[in-house]
Design a protein around this motif. Sequence first.
Motif, mmCIF file in Angstrom:
data_model
loop_
_atom_site.group_PDB
_atom_site.id
_atom_site.type_symbol
_atom_site.label_atom_id
_atom_site.label_comp_id
_atom_site.label_asym_id
_atom_site.label_seq_id
_atom_site.Cartn_x
_atom_site.Cartn_y
_atom_site.Cartn_z
ATOM 1 N N PRO A 62 0.834 -1.216 0.000
ATOM 2 C CA PRO A 62 0.000 0.000 0.000
ATOM 3 C C PRO A 62 0.866 1.262 0.000
ATOM 4 O O PRO A 62 1.123 1.872 1.033
ATOM 5 N N GLY A 63 1.297 1.648 -1.174
ATOM 6 C CA GLY A 63 2.207 2.777 -1.315
ATOM 7 C C GLY A 63 1.627 4.104 -0.883
ATOM 8 O O GLY A 63 2.327 4.947 -0.319
ATOM 9 N N VAL A 64 0.341 4.305 -1.135
ATOM 10 C CA VAL A 64 -0.278 5.586 -0.771
ATOM 11 C C VAL A 64 -0.303 5.745 0.745
ATOM 12 O O VAL A 64 0.017 6.812 1.279
ATOM 13 N N VAL A 65 -0.655 4.675 1.444
ATOM 14 C CA VAL A 65 -0.680 4.727 2.909
ATOM 15 C C VAL A 65 0.719 4.984 3.449
ATOM 16 O O VAL A 65 0.912 5.779 4.375
ATOM 17 N N PHE A 66 1.712 4.321 2.847
ATOM 18 C CA PHE A 66 3.101 4.507 3.276
ATOM 19 C C PHE A 66 3.548 5.952 3.066
ATOM 20 O O PHE A 66 4.185 6.547 3.939
ATOM 21 N N LEU A 67 3.215 6.530 1.919
ATOM 22 C CA LEU A 67 3.612 7.916 1.652
ATOM 23 C C LEU A 67 2.904 8.892 2.580
ATOM 24 O O LEU A 67 3.502 9.885 3.007
ATOM 25 N N VAL A 68 1.649 8.610 2.915
ATOM 26 C CA VAL A 68 0.929 9.473 3.854
ATOM 27 C C VAL A 68 1.584 9.402 5.229
ATOM 28 O O VAL A 68 1.767 10.431 5.906
#
Length: 110
Positions: A62-68
């Motif tokens: 989950p790249g978006v969660v990681f970036l957030v």
Amino acid sequence: MTWSPQPPTAAAPPTAGTGRSRVPAVIAAALFVPALVAAKILVLMTEKGGRCLMYGGCAPFPGVVFLVLCGAAALAMVSALAAPARLRGPALGAQLVLELCAVGLVLAFP
């Protein structure tokens, strides 16, 4: 009438707690990337991680969660460095929790 100079007023000494959250915030930010690398190496050393690396077919990261999480940790670090003294401690705590969540996310997905 005589002029008597006033004694120079000294600036108030900094309180003991002003620098207590700045140095740990910078240290935590500096150790964040090595912690992510170590977590990924640990995940890839497991049987599931090795199988995922060699044969594929793993759940997507989950790249978006990681970036957030990383962005929120960066904002918390900036807050720990620049906020008033009473807000630095909670900002440092938030930074540490967000960084731990990001490392946990890396550990959860091979």
